[in-house]
Structures are given as structure tokens and as C-alpha cells.
Write a protein that holds these residues in place. Sequence first.
Motif, PDB file in Angstrom:
ATOM      1  N   GLY A 212      47.638  48.295  15.382  1.00 31.12           N
ATOM      2  CA  GLY A 212      47.439  49.664  14.925  1.00 31.12           C
ATOM      3  C   GLY A 212      46.392  50.447  15.681  1.00 31.12           C
ATOM      4  O   GLY A 212      46.207  51.638  15.411  1.00 31.12           O
ATOM      5  N   ALA A 213      45.710  49.837  16.618  1.00 31.21           N
ATOM      6  CA  ALA A 213      44.702  50.543  17.404  1.00 31.21           C
ATOM      7  C   ALA A 213      45.344  51.245  18.592  1.00 31.21           C
ATOM      8  O   ALA A 213      46.496  50.990  18.956  1.00 31.21           O
ATOM      9  CB  ALA A 213      43.626  49.574  17.880  1.00 31.21           C
ATOM     10  N   SER A 214      44.572  52.101  19.242  1.00 36.41           N
ATOM     11  CA  SER A 214      45.048  52.870  20.387  1.00 36.41           C
ATOM     12  C   SER A 214      45.242  51.975  21.596  1.00 36.41           C
ATOM     13  O   SER A 214      44.707  50.860  21.658  1.00 36.41           O
ATOM     14  CB  SER A 214      44.023  53.952  20.728  1.00 36.41           C
ATOM     15  N   VAL A 235      40.462  52.618  19.691  1.00 40.30           N
ATOM     16  CA  VAL A 235      40.122  53.305  18.446  1.00 40.30           C
ATOM     17  C   VAL A 235      41.249  53.049  17.449  1.00 40.30           C
ATOM     18  O   VAL A 235      42.434  53.275  17.761  1.00 40.30           O
ATOM     19  CB  VAL A 235      39.937  54.822  18.644  1.00 40.30           C
ATOM     20  N   LYS A 236      40.881  52.566  16.269  1.00 35.81           N
ATOM     21  CA  LYS A 236      41.862  52.317  15.214  1.00 35.81           C
ATOM     22  C   LYS A 236      41.655  53.348  14.114  1.00 35.81           C
ATOM     23  O   LYS A 236      40.709  53.262  13.333  1.00 35.81           O
ATOM     24  CB  LYS A 236      41.707  50.907  14.653  1.00 35.81           C
ATOM     25  N   GLN A 249      36.737  49.767  18.514  1.00 33.38           N
ATOM     26  CA  GLN A 249      36.768  48.341  18.856  1.00 33.38           C
ATOM     27  C   GLN A 249      36.370  48.203  20.322  1.00 33.38           C
ATOM     28  O   GLN A 249      37.166  48.448  21.217  1.00 33.38           O
ATOM     29  CB  GLN A 249      38.165  47.769  18.612  1.00 33.38           C
ATOM     30  N   LEU A 250      35.134  47.817  20.551  1.00 36.98           N
ATOM     31  CA  LEU A 250      34.619  47.710  21.921  1.00 36.98           C
ATOM     32  C   LEU A 250      35.161  46.464  22.592  1.00 36.98           C
ATOM     33  O   LEU A 250      35.048  45.357  22.064  1.00 36.98           O
ATOM     34  CB  LEU A 250      33.092  47.664  21.889  1.00 36.98           C
ATOM     35  N   THR A 276      32.819  52.991  11.993  1.00 39.38           N
ATOM     36  CA  THR A 276      32.501  51.588  12.240  1.00 39.38           C
ATOM     37  C   THR A 276      32.694  51.282  13.722  1.00 39.38           C
ATOM     38  O   THR A 276      33.652  51.761  14.343  1.00 39.38           O
ATOM     39  CB  THR A 276      33.403  50.652  11.413  1.00 39.38           C
ATOM     40  N   LEU A 277      31.781  50.497  14.263  1.00 43.60           N
ATOM     41  CA  LEU A 277      31.903  49.993  15.635  1.00 43.60           C
ATOM     42  C   LEU A 277      31.897  48.473  15.573  1.00 43.60           C
ATOM     43  O   LEU A 277      30.982  47.879  14.982  1.00 43.60           O
ATOM     44  CB  LEU A 277      30.733  50.486  16.496  1.00 43.60           C
TER      45      LEU A 277
END
Length: 417
Positions: A212-214, A235-236, A249-250, A276-277
Motif C-alpha cells: 500500500g505504500a508509494s 510514503v504510505k 518509510q525510510l 509517523t516516520l
Amino acid sequence: MGTDSAKDAATELRVLRQDEWDTWFDTLIRAFGGVPEPAEERELDHTLTELNRSIGAWDGDVCVGTAGAYSFRLTVPGGASVPAAGVTMVSVAATHRRRGLLTAMMRRQLDDVRSWSEPLAVLTASEPEIYGRFGYGVATHNANIEIDTSRVRLSVPPGTDDVRLRYAAPADVLDACESVYARAVSLRPGMLARQPGWERLGLLDPESGREGASPLQCVVAERDGEVVGYARFHVKPEWDITGPKGTVQLRDTYGLDPAAHAALWRFLFDIDLTSTLTAHGRPLDEAWQYLVSDIRRCSLQVRDSLHVRLVDVGAALEARTYQAPVDVVFEVEDAFCPWNTGRWRLTGDAKGASCERTEDAADLALSVRELGAAYLGGVTLAALGTAGRVRELREGALTEASVGFASTVVPWLPHGF
């Protein structure tokens, strides 16, 4: 490499052939649960496999075990880049457990590493309890983090506003990002100099793994037209009745100086519609921790990372430097690689070291596993001594050696293999 046998006489170990790779790799995948890898990951694994450094265990025409070793160069305290065998893709088929296959492959592999004149073997473990009996010690730890960026702010150093950030397609700036990485490698023990092909690891982005994240995004940091850092991330998006609460999400980031580091982390904290990171496998001493307004809202989970094995005790201890002068005799126990067993005198300082066989009385007694754990300077010999893993035979020797072995920068493995 020739051929040899495990305890089960019907099983043969031999060097992997190109036409056997798919069968060999499928054996590995099945041992790790049987879920196929995305095609792009499988293709990269195929490309990076060094056939002449890979072993297959065969029961007739059935592959029942796998083990490989990459040709790495590992940064050690003092900044030297030391040859190291990156042990990888180790598996034994469930049908052939408890037959001595793993021990046979580890025996064969370490003999080979010694014949290649590589003083170190390193690995990351799916199950940490497995490799201690083969002389591997846990030498580095990483942090998994989760930060509430809706409540935490950064206090950035002077010069941060002079750093320009811009989005770029990850593939378009790959060379610039790899240049940043290459400049960072010598600065921290545990880092790997990337060999050709390994740069592709940072671009892997199978849709099936995003959950589901980019797609992978990238931002580069520039000063006076020079790239001085980058961040790759996903990025989610997520929403609830109160509004947006997405997650950054790094994947990986490097800044070559404090201002570049701070600019990248401030950007990650401030991405719109996120609160959130998260990041996995970060250095334990990473600078963002000393910039945040509220460390309690920054969750850190520490786990083991790089396991180190000294294949040649003398060559390995000579390859690094020591932050304080040392003159110590180790009584080393190494049942699996008996050529290391015995007394070694290490003398060294910040300029270099010598490590040779000696008949002098021992100052410290330990196994090669403890030497591996302490080798990169992140685990102290003193701590291992309090656990009873290092015995002090001369008063003061443990403190002297522990201070010398320590690293001012926490060692860190930047990515798995």
C-alpha cells in the motif's frame, strides 16, 4: 574447490555450476518458506551470485543444501578496507536435517576462505543461535525506529538552510547517490564497499512488497551544485476520522556533514499528510537522536546485525588499528578452525599493528567468537569479560585491550546480503 562429502556418505558437496543455479536457488527459497521472490529480486540474486564461491549439497541429482560467499571489502577501525567473505544463501532441506550438512558446508566454506587469503568471514543470521558454534560473534547492532513526527521536532545545526533539496527519479541520480555512499564507507567500521552490481540493491522496488505504500521516492541534498546526501523512501497514505496519518518509510539515507544530515531528516519529518516516520537497520549512534525535541516519542528497537568470524587471527588483528596503545597476549580457542588456536601477541596503536605467534604467558583467554564480536569496536572486551566470556590472566590487561579495541564511531552494516 573440489568435491567432498558430509556425514551422510550419499551427499556430495561441490561448486555450483551455472546450469544448476535455478535448482539451487529454489532449494534456498523452499527452506525459507517457499514464497517466490519477485522476478526483479531473483534476477539480481542470480547476477550477484559468485558461482565459484558457492556450494551445493546434492543427494544424487537433488539439491539439498546451499551456501555462498560474496567477495566483500569491509571497513575496519582505522578505515582500512579488508577482504571479507560475505556468507549468504545458507540452507539445508528439511528432509536432510541432522545429517551434518550445515557443519560440512561451514567446514568447507571456511577452508575455502582461508585458501583465498581472506582474513574475515561475515554474515547476517536468520536465526542468531546457529552460527556461534562455527566461531561467529555478533559484532554490530542496528536500530529499528518509529517516530511520532506529529509531536517531535528537530533542532538543526547552522548551515542546514544552505542545503538545497530536490526530488529526483531514483535511477536518474543513482551514480550521485553511490558517490555519496562511497565517500561514507571509510568513515564507519562495518560498512561494505559496494562491488559492481550491488548499487542495484537500492533501486529494488517490487510492487508486491510495498503493501500500500508509494513507489520508491528519492530526494538529493545539494550544496554549491554538489550532491552531499540523499534519502530514499516510500510514503504510505492513511486516513481516519480525525484526518491524515500517513507513514514515511525510510529505505536509506546518507548525509556527508551535519547540515546535510539534518536537512534530509527535517524533510522526512515534515512530509505533508504524514505523522509517523519508520526506518529499519539504522546506526545506533545516528545524529538525528541528538536533534529531536522528545526522544521518548522515538521508539528504538535494537537487534543483532553483522556476525564476524576471524578466519586468520593474525592477519585480521593486524588489518585494523587501535585507538589506544595495546600490547597483549591472547590465548585463543578455536575448535572449528584449529589453525587459530594458541597464543598471539598483539601490539598496536592508531598507526598500525602487529600480531604474531608467541610462547609468552597469556594476558587474556577467550574464544575466536569473542574476538569476532569485539573486532569492529562496537562490543567491548570488558563487557564480554563481565559475562565470563573473556578471562583476565594479567591484572589490567582487560581494560587496556578493551580501550584499544573500541571505536569512536559505532560500527554499522548498511544493508543485508
